[in-house]
Design a protein around this motif. Sequence first.
Motif, short mmCIF file in Angstrom:
data_model
loop_
_atom_site.label_atom_id
_atom_site.label_comp_id
_atom_site.label_asym_id
_atom_site.label_seq_id
_atom_site.Cartn_x
_atom_site.Cartn_y
_atom_site.Cartn_z
N PHE A 24 0.29 -1.14 -0.29
CA PHE A 24 -0.37 -0.33 0.07
C PHE A 24 0.90 1.21 -0.02
N GLY A 25 1.78 1.00 0.94
CA GLY A 25 3.54 1.72 1.26
C GLY A 25 3.04 2.65 -0.60
N ILE A 26 4.02 1.58 -1.08
CA ILE A 26 4.72 1.53 -2.11
C ILE A 26 3.69 2.35 -3.52
N CYS A 27 2.71 1.81 -3.33
CA CYS A 27 1.39 2.41 -4.29
C CYS A 27 1.23 3.46 -4.00
N SER A 28 1.19 4.12 -2.73
CA SER A 28 0.23 5.50 -2.22
C SER A 28 1.83 6.52 -2.77
N LEU A 29 2.85 6.01 -2.53
CA LEU A 29 3.82 6.72 -2.87
C LEU A 29 4.41 6.84 -4.29
N ASN A 30 4.50 5.91 -5.10
CA ASN A 30 3.89 6.25 -6.44
C ASN A 30 2.71 7.14 -6.96
N GLY A 31 2.12 7.23 -6.68
CA GLY A 31 0.36 7.49 -6.75
C GLY A 31 0.99 8.95 -6.69
N SER A 32 0.83 8.88 -5.12
CA SER A 32 1.43 10.47 -4.52
C SER A 32 2.89 11.08 -5.70
N VAL A 33 3.58 10.60 -6.22
CA VAL A 33 4.17 11.09 -7.12
C VAL A 33 4.00 11.59 -8.53
N ARG A 34 3.44 10.85 -9.00
CA ARG A 34 2.24 10.63 -9.61
C ARG A 34 1.13 12.11 -9.99
N GLY A 35 0.95 12.11 -9.07
CA GLY A 35 -0.21 12.72 -8.74
C GLY A 35 0.01 14.78 -8.72
N VAL A 36 1.41 14.75 -8.35
CA VAL A 36 2.64 16.20 -8.25
C VAL A 36 2.69 16.07 -9.36
N GLN A 37 4.17 15.59 -10.76
CA GLN A 37 3.99 15.13 -11.31
C GLN A 37 4.13 14.07 -12.64
N LYS A 38 3.93 14.31 -13.88
CA LYS A 38 3.31 13.59 -14.51
C LYS A 38 4.55 13.15 -15.59
N SER A 39 5.15 11.75 -15.38
CA SER A 39 6.36 11.92 -16.35
C SER A 39 6.39 11.34 -17.70
N LEU A 40 6.91 11.73 -18.63
CA LEU A 40 6.93 11.77 -20.22
C LEU A 40 8.37 11.14 -20.86
N THR A 41 7.78 9.88 -21.62
CA THR A 41 8.76 9.32 -22.11
C THR A 41 9.58 10.00 -23.38
N ILE A 42 10.46 11.14 -23.54
CA ILE A 42 10.36 11.53 -25.33
C ILE A 42 11.77 10.93 -25.39
N ALA A 43 11.77 10.25 -26.54
CA ALA A 43 13.09 10.47 -27.65
C ALA A 43 13.37 11.50 -28.18
N THR A 44 14.39 11.08 -28.65
CA THR A 44 15.31 11.85 -29.25
C THR A 44 16.67 11.15 -29.98
#
Length: 508
Positions: A24-44
């Motif tokens: 639960f801890g891992i999930c909520s931590l992950n969720g909160s990180v995602r909630g704060v900022q989305k991360s986009l994978t950008i190819a170059t």
Amino acid sequence: MTCQKNSDIKSLCLVFGLTCLLLFGICSLNGSVRGVQKSLTIATDATLAPFEFQSVGKLQGFDIELVNAIAAAAGFQVKYESMPFSGMIPALQAHSIDAAVSSITITEERAKTVSFSRPYFKSGLAIVVRVDNQDITNFESLKNKKIAVQIGTTAADKAKTAPGAVIRTFDDTPIALQELLNGNVDAVVNDQAVVLYAIKSRNLQGLKIVGQLLTQEYYGISTPKNSPNLNLINKGLTKVLKNGSYTQIYKKWFNAAPPELPEKLSFHKENTQSSSSGIFTSISLIFKYFPMLLQGALITLILTAVSGMIGLIGGSLLGIVRLSQITPIRWAARAYIDFFRGTPMLVQIFMIYFGIPALAQELGFTFTFDRFVAAVMALSLNSVAYIAEIVRAGIQSIESGQSEAAQSLGLSSVQTMLSVIFPQAFRRILPPLGNEFIAMLKNTSLVAVIGLEELFRKGQLIVAENYRAFEFYASVAVVYLCLTLLSSQAFSRLETSMNPLKQRKAKV
Ligand code: ARG
């Protein structure tokens, strides 16, 4: 007994509870990180200075700084993923990346398959030649000339329209420019800002730009078709354009004030429908391009046959030399084998095709390589090393009694080798020779890097044209499989025909 059982159940519950808590801890931590900022994978494709390149292992350039500013303005994080330019649109189609930034020109054709952000850079294609070239002055004078381009780019499309021109495609722009410097082609067509930067700061003083710009283009950040991230990117880009960060980054890299950029390109609206898909379209496309694949397969076969023949003759000689009584000769043969077996073939191909002419130029004379000759050279030098070891092992496996008997019959040592030992050894080495031949057939795909249009390169060119990665790489794989199956069949027949026992049985 019951007490023991109870404590067992208790500790089980405890472990289960703790595990749940942890998950639960891992999930909520992950969720909160995602909630704060989305991360986009950008190819170059970090081979295009000054837009995206690596300096001392660090990713930098105009595009990179711009995307970082956009991410900061729109509130998302960026994870860069390095990817060859020609693989980007297929990767976007497959949704394996969220976006791509690589000085990608917004074109009508591309807009059918992927979505583009609003334009962020105004660009155009330029013709580059060596400083001593006087006869190429504009697009018309590219007629019947050899032109190097980067695969899958707008420059490649434009160069194709020059009548009678021979187009050579390379995986990145620096190699195409090196090809021009080495004198293997007459011109390069590429994005003007890239060439200007290369000439100014990359030690390419031997090159100049001629004529007018061939096109007017705009770069955009691309995402999968109608991706929800497009809005986010556009919002960030608009902010960055308005708040002065864009001008600042532009001035830093181009030492000039940025030109006006349109908000949208006109064909954007017309082409919101995605390109046609479906099994029937795929099949008809495969039929349409199949002759092109077969042309590539023919080159692959010729390459393998020629290099295989040279490899067999050279390898047999070297294998015999390797058993010489004279130590320095034995050591020289050993050094050759160790070098060619111990270094990657890709490196050898680059060394031969780009390295040798560049070295010759530094020494003050011009030396150019035909691509086919360079490819055959790389493949056969390599197979000589492998075949030499196969031949050596084959010769050593023949009992010493054979040569003693031959010599007691009065045969010289050369006669013994040629008429007694080698024919017997050859039969034994046929299976590993077959393996080597099949390995070489597949290794021919490596010479695609020098622009030789063998089977794999033809596949890449087709995908660069129609963005059907799965259909055409699968077709390429099937053609390779057919070639290798046919070769292994031919080798097993040869083995049977050379086996005296089986021959005798066949006669009976
Ligand atoms: N602007 C050109 C195109 O879109 C070339 C871009 C090449 N980019 C790169 N990172 N290699 O076709």
